[in-house]
Design an enzyme around this catalytic site. Structure first.
Site, PDB file in Angstrom:
ATOM      1  N   CYS A 116       0.823  -1.231   0.000  1.00  0.00           N
ATOM      2  CA  CYS A 116       0.000   0.000   0.000  1.00  0.00           C
ATOM      3  C   CYS A 116       0.848   1.268   0.000  1.00  0.00           C
ATOM      4  O   CYS A 116       0.329   2.353  -0.209  1.00  0.00           O
ATOM      5  CB  CYS A 116      -0.939   0.004   1.198  1.00  0.00           C
ATOM      6  N   HIS A 238      -3.201   7.070   2.166  1.00  0.00           N
ATOM      7  CA  HIS A 238      -3.662   5.764   1.691  1.00  0.00           C
ATOM      8  C   HIS A 238      -5.025   5.471   2.326  1.00  0.00           C
ATOM      9  O   HIS A 238      -5.215   5.637   3.538  1.00  0.00           O
ATOM     10  CB  HIS A 238      -2.639   4.690   2.065  1.00  0.00           C
ATOM     11  N   ASN A 268     -10.254  -0.485   0.338  1.00  0.00           N
ATOM     12  CA  ASN A 268      -8.799  -0.309   0.288  1.00  0.00           C
ATOM     13  C   ASN A 268      -8.287  -0.927  -1.016  1.00  0.00           C
ATOM     14  O   ASN A 268      -8.342  -2.140  -1.184  1.00  0.00           O
ATOM     15  CB  ASN A 268      -8.198  -1.013   1.520  1.00  0.00           C
TER      16      ASN A 268
HETATM   17  N1  ACO Z   1     -17.984  -8.825  10.561  1.00  0.00           N
HETATM   18  C1  ACO Z   1     -18.414  -9.057  11.801  1.00  0.00           C
HETATM   19  N2  ACO Z   1     -17.583  -9.334  12.826  1.00  0.00           N
HETATM   20  C2  ACO Z   1     -16.259  -9.341  12.557  1.00  0.00           C
HETATM   21  C3  ACO Z   1     -15.753  -9.108  11.274  1.00  0.00           C
HETATM   22  C4  ACO Z   1     -16.680  -8.841  10.258  1.00  0.00           C
HETATM   23  N3  ACO Z   1     -16.293  -8.577   8.976  1.00  0.00           N
HETATM   24  N4  ACO Z   1     -14.411  -9.181  11.326  1.00  0.00           N
HETATM   25  C5  ACO Z   1     -14.071  -9.460  12.585  1.00  0.00           C
HETATM   26  N5  ACO Z   1     -15.204  -9.566  13.332  1.00  0.00           N
HETATM   27  C6  ACO Z   1     -15.316  -9.860  14.758  1.00  0.00           C
HETATM   28  C7  ACO Z   1     -14.122 -10.587  15.301  1.00  0.00           C
HETATM   29  O1  ACO Z   1     -14.245 -11.978  15.123  1.00  0.00           O
HETATM   30  C8  ACO Z   1     -14.169 -10.189  16.758  1.00  0.00           C
HETATM   31  O2  ACO Z   1     -15.135 -10.979  17.385  1.00  0.00           O
HETATM   32  P1  ACO Z   1     -14.910 -11.489  18.894  1.00  0.00           P
HETATM   33  O3  ACO Z   1     -14.828 -10.246  19.740  1.00  0.00           O
HETATM   34  O4  ACO Z   1     -16.128 -12.316  19.161  1.00  0.00           O
HETATM   35  O5  ACO Z   1     -13.638 -12.260  18.875  1.00  0.00           O
HETATM   36  C9  ACO Z   1     -14.692  -8.757  16.728  1.00  0.00           C
HETATM   37  O6  ACO Z   1     -15.348  -8.620  15.460  1.00  0.00           O
HETATM   38  C10 ACO Z   1     -13.629  -7.725  16.845  1.00  0.00           C
HETATM   39  O7  ACO Z   1     -12.558  -8.058  15.966  1.00  0.00           O
HETATM   40  P2  ACO Z   1     -11.297  -7.174  15.821  1.00  0.00           P
HETATM   41  O8  ACO Z   1     -10.322  -7.853  14.911  1.00  0.00           O
HETATM   42  O9  ACO Z   1     -10.851  -6.748  17.196  1.00  0.00           O
HETATM   43  O10 ACO Z   1     -11.918  -5.892  15.082  1.00  0.00           O
HETATM   44  P3  ACO Z   1     -11.252  -4.517  14.866  1.00  0.00           P
HETATM   45  O11 ACO Z   1     -12.028  -3.467  15.530  1.00  0.00           O
HETATM   46  O12 ACO Z   1      -9.763  -4.551  15.081  1.00  0.00           O
HETATM   47  O13 ACO Z   1     -11.483  -4.309  13.294  1.00  0.00           O
HETATM   48  C11 ACO Z   1     -10.258  -4.408  11.251  1.00  0.00           C
HETATM   49  C12 ACO Z   1     -10.885  -5.208  12.365  1.00  0.00           C
HETATM   50  C13 ACO Z   1     -11.357  -3.615  10.559  1.00  0.00           C
HETATM   51  C14 ACO Z   1      -9.619  -5.376  10.255  1.00  0.00           C
HETATM   52  C15 ACO Z   1      -9.201  -3.446  11.841  1.00  0.00           C
HETATM   53  O14 ACO Z   1      -8.306  -4.142  12.662  1.00  0.00           O
HETATM   54  C16 ACO Z   1      -8.409  -2.732  10.776  1.00  0.00           C
HETATM   55  O15 ACO Z   1      -8.932  -1.928  10.032  1.00  0.00           O
HETATM   56  N6  ACO Z   1      -7.087  -2.976  10.712  1.00  0.00           N
HETATM   57  C17 ACO Z   1      -6.220  -2.341   9.731  1.00  0.00           C
HETATM   58  C18 ACO Z   1      -6.284  -3.105   8.457  1.00  0.00           C
HETATM   59  C19 ACO Z   1      -5.671  -2.394   7.302  1.00  0.00           C
HETATM   60  O16 ACO Z   1      -5.866  -1.208   7.115  1.00  0.00           O
HETATM   61  N7  ACO Z   1      -4.937  -3.162   6.519  1.00  0.00           N
HETATM   62  C20 ACO Z   1      -4.414  -2.688   5.306  1.00  0.00           C
HETATM   63  C21 ACO Z   1      -3.106  -2.020   5.452  1.00  0.00           C
HETATM   64  S1  ACO Z   1      -2.529  -1.530   3.971  1.00  0.00           S
HETATM   65  C22 ACO Z   1      -1.835  -2.792   3.014  1.00  0.00           C
HETATM   66  O17 ACO Z   1      -0.639  -2.827   2.838  1.00  0.00           O
HETATM   67  C23 ACO Z   1      -2.691  -3.812   2.364  1.00  0.00           C
END
Ligand code: ACO
Length: 311
Positions: A116, A238, A268
Site C-alpha cells: 500500500c 492511503h 482499500n
Molecule cells: N464482521 C463481523 N464481525 C467481525 C468481522 C466482520 N467482517 N471481522 C471481525 N469480526 C469480529 C471478530 O471476530 C471479533 O469478534 P470477537 O470479539 O467475538 O472475537 C470482533 O469482530 C472484533 O474483531 P477485531 O479484529 O478486534 O476488530 P477490529 O475493531 O480490530 O477491526 C479491522 C478489524 C477492521 C480489520 C481493523 O483491525 C483494521 O482496520 N485494521 C487495519 C487493516 C488495514 O488497514 N490493513 C491494510 C493495510 S494496507 C496494506 O498494505 C494492504
C-alpha cells in the site's frame, strides 16, 4: 527540483459489491463494516486484469496531461513505474505493456512492489530521478486486483479490499522535494501474501502500526521541510480505513476537513488508492495549483512514508 503532477487518470471496474453482498457470502453485516471501517462498497474487476486496468488509467492520465499542455505526448515520458502487489503479468513488467499501449517508446519501465506504500515510494523514486537529472517526466501507476488475493471466507480481511487503478504523470519542476520512506522487515508477518496462498492480515497489529507511524512520519516530513501543520492545505492518505484516517488527524491535531476520503465507495485498493483519490480530487476541482499537499502511504512490509506533492 521537485515533481509536479500534471495529469491524473483512474480506472474503476463497473461491478460494485456493497456490504450486503458480502453479508450474503460470510458472517458479517453492513452495520459492522461501516462502523469499523467506513467502507460501504468496493468494485470488483471481474472482467479486467491488473495490466488492463493499469493501461486504462495510464491512457486517461496521458489525456489529462495533454489537455493542460497540448505539446505533451507519450514520447515525453522517460520512466514508467507500475506499483502492484500481484499482477496477472509477472514477466515482463506490466509497465512495459503500458509503454506499448500508450506509445511511450522512450521510457524505461519497471514494476515496484511496496504494497500500500507503492505509489508513495514510486513518487519519491521518480522525484529522486528528477533530482539526479535522469528523467524529466514520469508515469507512475498503482493497479490492484485484490479480489483475487483475499480469502472470501476470512471476514476479518476480505471486507476491506477492492480493485482499481490510478495513474499520475509527474513533471520535473523547480522547487524543493521533501520525502521520507521507512520499512521494518521484522514485522513482515503482520500482512502477507505467500505464493499459492491468500492474503493474511493481523488487523489489529496493522491498525496500531498505522495509527502510530503515519502521524510520526508526517511530523518527520514537516520538520525536514521546515513546514508547520498550518502550512498544509490537504493530507492525501492511503485509503485503508476511516478509523485510521480519523486517528491520524486526531494525533496530528488537524481538522478532518483536510483529509479527503473515498474509501466508502472503493474500500482499500492498496497502491491504487492514493492515485484514484488524487484523480477524483483533481477532476472535482478540490486540488488547485499552488496548494501544499502531503501524501502518506503505509502497509505491508511493514512500510510507510510521506512526501510533499506539487500540483
Ligand atoms: N464482521 C463481523 N464481525 C467481525 C468481522 C466482520 N467482517 N471481522 C471481525 N469480526 C469480529 C471478530 O471476530 C471479533 O469478534 P470477537 O470479539 O467475538 O472475537 C470482533 O469482530 C472484533 O474483531 P477485531 O479484529 O478486534 O476488530 P477490529 O475493531 O480490530 O477491526 C479491522 C478489524 C477492521 C480489520 C481493523 O483491525 C483494521 O482496520 N485494521 C487495519 C487493516 C488495514 O488497514 N490493513 C491494510 C493495510 S494496507 C496494506 O498494505 C494492504
Amino acid at each position: 527540483m521537485t515533481g509536479k503532477i500534471i495529469g491524473t487518470g483512474s480506472y474503476i471496474p463497473d461491478t460494485r459489491w456493497d456490504n450486503n453482498v458480502l453479508a450474503g457470502m460470510m458472517d458479517t453485516s453492513d452495520e459492522w463494516i461501516r462502523e469499523r471501517t467506513g467502507i460501504v462498497s468496493r468494485h470488483i474487476a471481474d472482467k479486467s486484469t491488473v495490466s488492463e486496468m493499469a493501461c486504462e488509467a495510464a491512457k486517461k492520465a496521458l489525456e489529462d496531461a495533454h489537455e493542460s499542455d497540448d505539446t505533451f505526448s507519450a514520447d515525453d515520458i522517460d520512466v514508467i513505474i507500475v506499483c502492484t502487489l500481484a499482477s496477472d503479468v509477472l514477466l515482463p513488467a506490466v509497465s512495459c505493456l503500458v509503454a506499448e499501449k500508450i506509445g511511450a517508446s522512450k521510457a524505461f519501465c519497471y514494476d515496484l512492489n511496496a504494497a500500500c506504500s507503492g505509489f508513495l515510494f514510486a513518487y519519491n523514486t521518480c522525484v529522486s530521478y528528477m533530482n539526479s537529472g535522469l528523467v524529466k517526466n514520469a508515469l507512475i501507476i498503482g493497479a490492484e486486483k485484490l479480489s483475487d488475493q483475499v480469502d472470501w471466507s476470512d471476514r476479518g480481511t476480505a471486507i476491506l479490499f477492492g480493485d482499481g487503478a490510478g495513474a499520475a504523470i509527474v513533471k520535473a519542476t523547480d522547487g524543493n522535494a521533501h520525502m521520507v520512506m521507512h520499512s521494518d522487515g521484522s514485522r513482515y508477518d503482520a500482512l502477507t501474501l505467500l505464493t499459492g496462498k491468500k492474503m493474511y492480515m493481523d488487523g489489529q497489529k496493522v491498525f496500531r502500526f498505522a495509527l502510530k507511524s503515519v502521524p510520526e512520519v508526517i511530523e518527520e516530513l514537516l520538520l525536514g521541510a521546515d513546514m508547520k501543520k498550518s502550512d498544509v492545505d490537504m493530507y492525501v492518505l492511503h485509503q485503508a480505513n476511516k478509523r485510521i484516517i480519523e486517528g491520524v488527524a486526531k494525533r496530528l491535531g488537524e481538522d478532518m476537513e483536510k483529509f479527503p476520503m473515498n474509501l466508502s465507495e472503493y474500500g482499500n485498493t492498496s497502491s491504487a488508492s492514493i492515485p484514484i483519490l488524487l484523480d477524483e480530487l483533481k477532476r472535482g476541482g478540490a486540488i488547485r495549483s499552488g496548494m501544499n499537499i502531503v501524501m502518506a502511504g503505509f502497509g505491508a512490509g511493514l512500510s510507510w512514508g510521506a512526501a510533499t506533492i506539487t500540483v
